[in-house]
Design a protein around this motif. Structure first.
Motif: not given
Length: 182
Positions: A52-57, A62-67, A96-107
């Motif tokens: 299972f992928t650790p959350m840090s990775l 997510a940060e690398l691909t969100i743009s 989800v975390n990356a979108l929340e960080k940018r104030k985007l509604n992931y839902q």
């Protein structure tokens, strides 16, 4: 009910408490709580290459691909994320975390198609994404051969279809159409 019969009354009272702890944990900070527990209890199958992928990775991915996804959100109002080996959903929760960080509604702006060959992983992913309100379809089966045996739609996915006033498609006979419809 066959599963319930395996537990006595004392054990049955623990399940709502466990669910409450999971809800509280996901509410405080979304992470792959169940995947982490799964690995710590050494329930994964290293023989089958299950790690299972650790959350840090997951957060870093997510940060690398969100743009690229932000561009799709601006253009279409949403983007679709496909996770071919979802495990407990860590990489999706990382987004989800990356979108929340940018104030985007992931839902509202993220639609997910996730697959895993392991039923336990599918169930963990479904539970966590459902509790987070992610619009997702989780398929159990072999991503490489595109042969699936089960499908799980989160409540937010079903609600999106209901709001569109279109019937929810039956994904079992036509998994390919489902992926295109998202």
């Amino acid at each position: 009910m066959d599963i319930v019969k395996k537990y006595d009354k004392k054990e049955m009272k623990i399940f709502p408490q466990i669910l409450g702890e999971l809800i509280n944990s996901l509410d405080k900070h979304p992470s792959d709580v169940l995947g982490d527990i799964f690995m710590k209890l050494e329930l994964s199958s290293s023989w089958h290459g299950q790690f299972f992928t650790p959350m840090s990775l997951a957060n870093m991915f997510a940060e690398l691909t969100i743009s690229g996804y932000e561009k799709q959100i601006k253009k279409n109002g949403y983007f679709t994320l496909n996770e071919p080996a979802c495990g407990g959903g860590a990489t999706i929760i990382g987004m989800v975390n990356a979108l929340e960080k940018r104030k985007l509604n992931y839902q509202a702006c993220m639609r997910v198609v996730a697959q895993d060959i392991d039923a336990k992983a599918v169930h963990m992913c479904y539970l966590q994404l459902s509790l987070l309100g992610v619009d997702a379809v989780i398929l159990q089966g072999d991503t490489l051969s595109y042969k699936f045996s089960d499908v799980w739609m989160t409540p937010n996915h079903i609600l999106r279809w209901a709001r569109s006033r279109k019937p929810v498609p039956d994904p079992k006979p036509q998994f390919e159409q489902l992926s295109l419809a998202l």
